[in-house]
Design an enzyme around this catalytic site. Sequence first.
Site, mmCIF file in Angstrom:
data_model
loop_
_atom_site.group_PDB
_atom_site.id
_atom_site.type_symbol
_atom_site.label_atom_id
_atom_site.label_comp_id
_atom_site.label_asym_id
_atom_site.label_seq_id
_atom_site.Cartn_x
_atom_site.Cartn_y
_atom_site.Cartn_z
ATOM 1 C CG LEU A 287 -1.988 1.085 1.138
ATOM 2 C CD1 LEU A 287 -3.091 0.618 0.217
ATOM 3 C CD2 LEU A 287 -2.544 1.410 2.496
ATOM 4 C CD GLU A 290 -8.370 7.546 0.648
ATOM 5 O OE1 GLU A 290 -8.608 6.329 0.598
ATOM 6 O OE2 GLU A 290 -9.213 8.383 0.987
ATOM 7 C CG HIS A 387 -7.066 -1.641 1.551
ATOM 8 N ND1 HIS A 387 -5.781 -1.718 2.028
ATOM 9 C CD2 HIS A 387 -7.659 -0.634 2.245
ATOM 10 C CE1 HIS A 387 -5.602 -0.797 2.972
ATOM 11 N NE2 HIS A 387 -6.736 -0.143 3.134
HETATM 12 C C1 LIG Z 1 -1.550 -1.667 4.440
HETATM 13 C C2 LIG Z 1 -2.790 -1.243 5.175
HETATM 14 C C3 LIG Z 1 -2.973 0.083 5.521
HETATM 15 C C4 LIG Z 1 -4.121 0.486 6.213
HETATM 16 N N1 LIG Z 1 -4.268 1.792 6.539
HETATM 17 C C5 LIG Z 1 -5.350 2.173 7.261
HETATM 18 C C6 LIG Z 1 -5.498 3.525 7.685
HETATM 19 O O1 LIG Z 1 -4.641 4.381 7.451
HETATM 20 N N2 LIG Z 1 -6.603 3.845 8.388
HETATM 21 C C7 LIG Z 1 -7.568 2.927 8.703
HETATM 22 O O2 LIG Z 1 -8.546 3.288 9.350
HETATM 23 N N3 LIG Z 1 -7.435 1.633 8.323
HETATM 24 C C8 LIG Z 1 -6.349 1.236 7.618
HETATM 25 N N4 LIG Z 1 -6.222 -0.077 7.250
HETATM 26 C C9 LIG Z 1 -7.195 -1.069 7.731
HETATM 27 C C10 LIG Z 1 -6.927 -1.384 9.195
HETATM 28 O O3 LIG Z 1 -5.544 -1.385 9.450
HETATM 29 C C11 LIG Z 1 -7.467 -2.750 9.608
HETATM 30 O O4 LIG Z 1 -8.771 -2.936 9.154
HETATM 31 C C12 LIG Z 1 -7.484 -2.895 11.130
HETATM 32 O O5 LIG Z 1 -6.220 -2.556 11.655
HETATM 33 C C13 LIG Z 1 -7.851 -4.307 11.529
HETATM 34 O O6 LIG Z 1 -7.624 -4.480 12.908
HETATM 35 P P1 LIG Z 1 -8.024 -5.841 13.601
HETATM 36 O O7 LIG Z 1 -7.686 -5.678 15.043
HETATM 37 O O8 LIG Z 1 -9.393 -6.206 13.250
HETATM 38 O O9 LIG Z 1 -7.097 -6.977 12.910
HETATM 39 P P2 LIG Z 1 -5.531 -7.119 12.665
HETATM 40 O O10 LIG Z 1 -4.739 -5.963 13.109
HETATM 41 O O11 LIG Z 1 -5.387 -7.583 11.263
HETATM 42 O O12 LIG Z 1 -5.137 -8.314 13.637
HETATM 43 C C14 LIG Z 1 -5.591 -9.629 13.446
HETATM 44 C C15 LIG Z 1 -5.050 -10.507 14.545
HETATM 45 O O13 LIG Z 1 -5.640 -11.795 14.454
HETATM 46 C C16 LIG Z 1 -4.661 -12.774 14.615
HETATM 47 N N5 LIG Z 1 -5.066 -13.985 13.912
HETATM 48 C C17 LIG Z 1 -5.529 -14.098 12.646
HETATM 49 N N6 LIG Z 1 -5.757 -15.397 12.365
HETATM 50 C C18 LIG Z 1 -5.441 -16.098 13.465
HETATM 51 C C19 LIG Z 1 -5.426 -17.475 13.780
HETATM 52 N N7 LIG Z 1 -5.774 -18.431 12.906
HETATM 53 N N8 LIG Z 1 -5.040 -17.846 15.015
HETATM 54 C C20 LIG Z 1 -4.642 -16.929 15.933
HETATM 55 N N9 LIG Z 1 -4.617 -15.614 15.666
HETATM 56 C C21 LIG Z 1 -5.010 -15.209 14.453
HETATM 57 C C22 LIG Z 1 -3.404 -12.162 14.054
HETATM 58 O O14 LIG Z 1 -2.251 -12.794 14.584
HETATM 59 C C23 LIG Z 1 -3.552 -10.706 14.505
HETATM 60 O O15 LIG Z 1 -3.025 -10.563 15.795
HETATM 61 C C24 LIG Z 1 -5.091 -0.483 6.555
HETATM 62 C C25 LIG Z 1 -4.908 -1.800 6.204
HETATM 63 C C26 LIG Z 1 -3.785 -2.186 5.499
HETATM 64 C C27 LIG Z 1 -3.652 -3.629 5.095
#
Ligand SMILES: Cc1cc2nc3c(=O)[nH]c(=O)nc-3n(C[C@H](O)[C@H](O)[C@H](O)COP(=O)(O)OP(=O)(O)OC[C@H]3O[C@@H](n4cnc5c(N)ncnc54)[C@H](O)[C@@H]3O)c2cc1C
Length: 615
Positions: A287, A290, A387
């Site tokens: 990425l 934006e 994304h």
């Molecule tokens: C490159 C990038 C840039 C982004 N930039 C932005 C931004 O600027 N602003 C914004 O609002 N959003 C942004 N997003 C989106 C945002 O970062 C994510 O949607 C958000 O951080 C997701 O958080 P989460 O806690 O749901 O999951 P994640 O942070 O993805 O964490 C998932 C967790 O689940 C665990 N897990 C998964 N599968 C298993 C399994 N089988 N067993 C045990 N553990 C597991 C992983 O180890 C991890 O700890 C971006 C996304 C990307 C990819």
Amino acid sequence: MAEYKEYRGMCVVGECKKYYGTDDAKVIHEEPKGVEIKNVHLHDAVIVGAGLAGMYAALELKKAGYDVAVLTKVFPTRSHSGAAQGGISAALANLEEDHIEWHFFDTVKGSDYLGDQDAIEMMVKEAPRIIYEYEHMGVPFSRTPDGKIMQRYFGGHVKDFGRGGPVLRACMAADRTGHVLLHTLWEQCVKYNVRFYSEFFLLSLIIKSGKCIGVTVWDLINGGIHVFQGKAILLATGGYGRCYSITSNSHANTADGLGVVMRAGLPLEDMEFVQFHPSGLAFLGVLLTEGARGEGGYLINNEGERFMKRYAPEKMELAPRDVVSRAMWAEIEAGRGINGQQYVYLDLRHLGAQKIMERLPQIREISMKLLGIDPIKEPVPVQPTAHYSMGGIPTDICCRVLADGKEKWLEGLWAAGECACVSVHGANRLGTNSLLDASVHGKRAGKDMAAYLSTNPPYEVLPEDCALDAIKQIEWLLNNPGTERPGAIRKELQENMYNLCGVFRRKEDLEKMYNIIKDLQRRYKNILVQDKGAKFNTDLMEALELRNLLETAEVIVASALNRTESRGAHYRRDYPNRDDENWLKHTLAWRTEEGVKFDYKPVVITRFKPEERKY
Ligand SMILES: Cc1cc2nc3c(=O)[nH]c(=O)nc-3n(C[C@H](O)[C@H](O)[C@H](O)COP(=O)(O)OP(=O)(O)OC[C@H]3O[C@@H](n4cnc5c(N)ncnc54)[C@H](O)[C@@H]3O)c2cc1C
């Protein structure tokens, strides 16, 4: 000794004092042959996932005095939240006039009116408080000259209920916002003694009499199955970008939480809505935030034209992501990609070296390291990259997982963050609303779990066969005398998904894709895991992930085929218009042996009536 029951092959340790009346490690029976169950762990709350959602919840529970275990397949600070760059939204009005109501409207319109307005209103109201909480935890936000939190422009966030120009709403720490949020939360969890189990891989949910009482996991470091029993279980496993070949997502984003939920017989919601971010680094998908366009970057085609003027004359490059990605793809299809290829240019040169180095240092580093291009001197090739997943595990506004997708809570189970669908993003998420969603709902889930625990629900007795499916799954993978390697099947899935179920969709392509997936699932039955070892067996882990990718992709494609309209990120060439009469509703999809089954539920509309969406 308190009530005591034998579990064949299980070794009971640690926190189980409360229930089993002993805290000695105790092998109850001889170890079974083949795959072993190593331990049963007891905690008040068990959280799977250590991104923003999982860790925020853990912190809330810990502060409320409960014993929490956080399981994660990667080390907590490697969670994908740490890759977020651009910012986290809140109407703080630090630099110019802004209102929570405007944020509310923009999010509803951005969702193409499919977001549930009660949930959106709650989230945008909570946003300023979340930012100040982060600030008090010590997040090093970028600052305005007078010391306030710095804010930047982002697509779809505008003034005056959509009538004005862009508004400075994205709170930022240069282009490393997710990194600093994740690291600060991690520090807080360490301070509060949250118990982490890193490199444990979720295999299944343990459900007894309609209640979720635990999970089974595979210990990646040492091998062996562990059972985690809790009274409140949270899934915070993130997104599924790895269903696609060109994606911004980290390698760990393989839909594991969704796979496990589907296999427990639960539905998924709105899976047809996959967000393609306009500026992925060409060929790689990595990425470029934006925020680069928020700071004033242009998109140009092979004729050097800022083509967005033909697609979104007012908002130009700052139109929402679905609009910009479609415009880019249309240019590419019309032969106006650079060198006739699947990419256009992101041009930052006019911003000047100082601004690029101050506001977008990571973008520059990524472009230079991965493509050898310095954005100060040259335009950077970009293409739409898979994304974000708007759909996911259906929950209510308190993050409780809905067994029927509508009203009925599956007691004991919560979901938050990108794996969940509340739904605050509807058919298209606005940039910076996802870090907000993960934080707000992580916190909310933690609070609701704590409230549930305060009613003192009992520990259920674990069924003796609670880990049987997990054992069978691992034993089968390790012993299957197949010939198909996981990497080959995964590559075919990902490349076809990008081409056949991407920015633009049509019936023939989706049908073709569905058949490809069915064929790949057949080939999966002939899978070969070459590494038979217990310790850090990545071959085995990839085979486990592949099953989740295949099953999730099947639901994405079936749902895309089913929705015969275009809305937000889901654009059907054969049905180019939004059809509120028939499709202003959420999809619920169950994966069954006979194919994907559908049901629907209404969208919650409280304040803003659906209108045509123009930028
Ligand atoms: C490159 C990038 C840039 C982004 N930039 C932005 C931004 O600027 N602003 C914004 O609002 N959003 C942004 N997003 C989106 C945002 O970062 C994510 O949607 C958000 O951080 C997701 O958080 P989460 O806690 O749901 O999951 P994640 O942070 O993805 O964490 C998932 C967790 O689940 C665990 N897990 C998964 N599968 C298993 C399994 N089988 N067993 C045990 N553990 C597991 C992983 O180890 C991890 O700890 C971006 C996304 C990307 C990819």
